[in-house]
Enzyme design. Sequence first.
Site, PDB file in Angstrom:
ATOM      1  N   GLN A  91      93.570  22.536  57.539  1.00 21.02           N
ATOM      2  CA  GLN A  91      92.243  22.040  57.911  1.00 21.02           C
ATOM      3  C   GLN A  91      92.184  20.314  57.771  1.00 21.02           C
ATOM      4  O   GLN A  91      91.004  19.874  57.987  1.00 21.02           O
ATOM      5  CB  GLN A  91      91.156  22.392  56.682  1.00 21.02           C
ATOM      6  CG  GLN A  91      90.816  23.964  56.546  1.00 21.02           C
ATOM      7  CD  GLN A  91      90.107  24.415  57.718  1.00 21.02           C
ATOM      8  OE1 GLN A  91      89.363  23.810  58.341  1.00 21.02           O
ATOM      9  NE2 GLN A  91      90.167  25.851  57.667  1.00 21.02           N
TER      10      GLN A  91
ATOM     11  N   ASP B 266      99.004  21.773  52.413  1.00 22.33           N
ATOM     12  CA  ASP B 266      98.635  22.792  53.620  1.00 22.33           C
ATOM     13  C   ASP B 266      97.453  21.856  54.332  1.00 22.33           C
ATOM     14  O   ASP B 266      96.438  21.523  53.876  1.00 22.33           O
ATOM     15  CB  ASP B 266      97.601  23.900  52.835  1.00 22.33           C
ATOM     16  CG  ASP B 266      96.927  24.995  53.778  1.00 22.33           C
ATOM     17  OD1 ASP B 266      96.835  24.680  54.567  1.00 22.33           O
ATOM     18  OD2 ASP B 266      96.550  25.930  53.134  1.00 22.33           O
TER      19      ASP B 266
ATOM     20  N   CYS C 201      88.849  33.861  52.380  1.00 27.17           N
ATOM     21  CA  CYS C 201      89.906  33.978  52.068  1.00 27.17           C
ATOM     22  C   CYS C 201      90.151  33.098  50.900  1.00 27.17           C
ATOM     23  O   CYS C 201      91.317  32.460  50.819  1.00 27.17           O
ATOM     24  CB  CYS C 201      91.096  33.937  53.160  1.00 27.17           C
ATOM     25  SG  CYS C 201      90.773  34.641  54.590  1.00 27.17           S
TER      26      CYS C 201
ATOM     27  N   HIS D 113      93.354  28.500  49.740  1.00 33.81           N
ATOM     28  CA  HIS D 113      93.287  29.410  50.709  1.00 33.81           C
ATOM     29  C   HIS D 113      94.370  30.718  50.380  1.00 33.81           C
ATOM     30  O   HIS D 113      95.632  30.194  49.757  1.00 33.81           O
ATOM     31  CB  HIS D 113      93.651  29.305  52.216  1.00 33.81           C
ATOM     32  CG  HIS D 113      93.315  30.200  53.219  1.00 33.81           C
ATOM     33  ND1 HIS D 113      94.499  31.124  53.295  1.00 33.81           N
ATOM     34  CD2 HIS D 113      92.298  30.450  54.215  1.00 33.81           C
ATOM     35  CE1 HIS D 113      93.842  31.921  54.519  1.00 33.81           C
ATOM     36  NE2 HIS D 113      92.789  31.329  54.720  1.00 33.81           N
TER      37      HIS D 113
ATOM     38  N   LYS E 139      93.839  26.107  65.326  1.00 30.91           N
ATOM     39  CA  LYS E 139      92.318  25.380  64.636  1.00 30.91           C
ATOM     40  C   LYS E 139      92.568  24.010  65.236  1.00 30.91           C
ATOM     41  O   LYS E 139      91.622  22.871  64.870  1.00 30.91           O
ATOM     42  CB  LYS E 139      92.833  25.315  62.999  1.00 30.91           C
ATOM     43  CG  LYS E 139      92.684  26.675  62.380  1.00 30.91           C
ATOM     44  CD  LYS E 139      92.623  26.250  60.743  1.00 30.91           C
ATOM     45  CE  LYS E 139      92.867  27.576  59.976  1.00 30.91           C
ATOM     46  NZ  LYS E 139      92.073  28.551  59.839  1.00 30.91           N
TER      47      LYS E 139
HETATM   48  N1  7TS Z   1      95.167  27.163  54.729  1.00 32.93           N
HETATM   49  C1  7TS Z   1      93.773  26.714  55.048  1.00 32.93           C
HETATM   50  C2  7TS Z   1      93.355  25.758  54.243  1.00 32.93           C
HETATM   51  C3  7TS Z   1      93.026  27.354  55.889  1.00 32.93           C
HETATM   52  O1  7TS Z   1      91.603  27.146  55.987  1.00 32.93           O
HETATM   53  C4  7TS Z   1      93.563  28.789  56.534  1.00 32.93           C
HETATM   54  C5  7TS Z   1      92.891  29.470  57.651  1.00 32.93           C
HETATM   55  C6  7TS Z   1      94.967  28.859  56.346  1.00 32.93           C
HETATM   56  C7  7TS Z   1      95.658  28.108  55.549  1.00 32.93           C
HETATM   57  C8  7TS Z   1      95.737  29.703  57.205  1.00 32.93           C
HETATM   58  O2  7TS Z   1      95.901  29.710  58.456  1.00 32.93           O
HETATM   59  P1  7TS Z   1      96.379  30.797  59.358  1.00 32.93           P
HETATM   60  O3  7TS Z   1      96.100  30.121  60.853  1.00 32.93           O
HETATM   61  O4  7TS Z   1      97.948  30.890  59.009  1.00 32.93           O
HETATM   62  O5  7TS Z   1      95.569  32.128  59.376  1.00 32.93           O
HETATM   63  N2  7TS Z   1      91.450  29.446  57.291  1.00 32.93           N
HETATM   64  C9  7TS Z   1      90.240  30.223  57.936  1.00 32.93           C
HETATM   65  C10 7TS Z   1      88.988  30.113  57.399  1.00 32.93           C
HETATM   66  O6  7TS Z   1      88.691  29.477  56.699  1.00 32.93           O
HETATM   67  N3  7TS Z   1      88.635  31.293  58.004  1.00 32.93           N
HETATM   68  O7  7TS Z   1      89.393  31.763  58.945  1.00 32.93           O
HETATM   69  C11 7TS Z   1      90.628  31.408  58.683  1.00 32.93           C
END
Ligand code: 7TS
Length: 412
Positions: free
Chosen positions: A207, A204, A370, A127, A230
């Site tokens: 997910q 990371d 992303c 990401h 999430k």
């Molecule tokens: N890493 C992964 C693997 C992610 O899927 C996401 C967010 C992030 C980091 C960043 O998370 P945040 O909460 O800091 O924004 N992924 C997604 C997505 O797949 N669609 O919207 C956000």
Amino acid sequence: MSTLSQFDVLALRREFPILQQEVNGKFVAFLDSAASSQKPRQVLDCLEDYYRRYNANVHRGVYKFSEEATFAYERARGKVARFIGAASPRELVFTRNATEAVNLVARAWGDANLRPGDRILLTLMEHHSNIVPWQMLAARVGAGLDYLSLDDEGRLVLEELDTKLTERTRLLAVTHQSNVLGTINPVSYLAERAHAVGAKVLVDGAQSVPHMPVNVQELGCDFLVFSGHKMCGPTGIGGLWARREILEAMPPFLGGGSMIKVVELDHSTYADVPARFEAGTPAIAEAIALGEAVDFLNRVGMSAIRWHEFELLSYALERLAEVTGLTIHGPHGTEQRGGVISFTLAGVHPHDVAAVLDSEGVAVRAGHHCTQPLHRRLDVPATTRASFYIYNTAEEIDRLVAGLEKAKRLFA
Ligand code: 7TS
């Protein structure tokens, strides 16, 4: 689909107020939990309870509200730390989200530890939030980036570790589960390999932490980042776990209140961890509600959640195989794969697919999610993505498949 799920999905759905609403006469099939999950009633109640009953800043007041808020905030830290197998709550820093946690490591650990010529190893499935902070760090310190490639099913080409992991590599930063491909990476093996050349490992978990049992001791990593929103928690709260000795050696990221011991006119000394990394008034209600989300997930059971999503994934892959013209970008089998399916439909733009699905009450995401380098590797500008969580059902997958057939009829 067999009904082997270890919990009653329909009963669980009733705990999510948003899923009780009808839009255009239909219940929404929410297949976008990879972007953000829905929240159960107990998390919503917990947020409101804080503001109604004991709203006050933490770590300062001696009066009852503040003491109760401080107690709840620190208790939540303990719950979240335990949830990921941390040795101590002191190893858990509350951040805004996974993105902020990566930036914290890049700034605080990266600036202090990387030198010109050092290498940072990433993968092509990361990401942007696990790419851009490392590019910025590399530019600040004169380091370079390497990327592990992917095979045609979206799995890491592990043979490349032999050449891309060198004694110059200071960090391997890798996603536990891809937000596009669904691939689950062999993190403990990667950590072993990275440690053998003296590199640190950041995982990371944005997910993975919401979807499967995750234990930092078993992963063998040095840093784990994740987002509360999430995993049934609120937005604005996330976490960074780091090994105690690494965290203790790290200088602060942001300066301000709460992160100091003594402030003189021209310098300051800093608080112990984790307070050193939580400058300013934190997201108090959100942290407490994340603790509540962890209670909720523990009640359902992380192994049961993983199993439920595995069943949905198996059923979805089977049903989607019937849709002619559909290409799934990611592992074709269910082995080491989570409940995220990204696809393209021949002759229909991914955004049009998502729009037709929306008209049928099926919520999915379209775009590059992303992950522009990954989409370049897949050689498609965008994909449509369906992602599953505890509240999803086989019937919703049937609606997804029916929606895809409708998109083909409309656009073919
Ligand atoms: N890493 C992964 C693997 C992610 O899927 C996401 C967010 C992030 C980091 C960043 O998370 P945040 O909460 O800091 O924004 N992924 C997604 C997505 O797949 N669609 O919207 C956000």
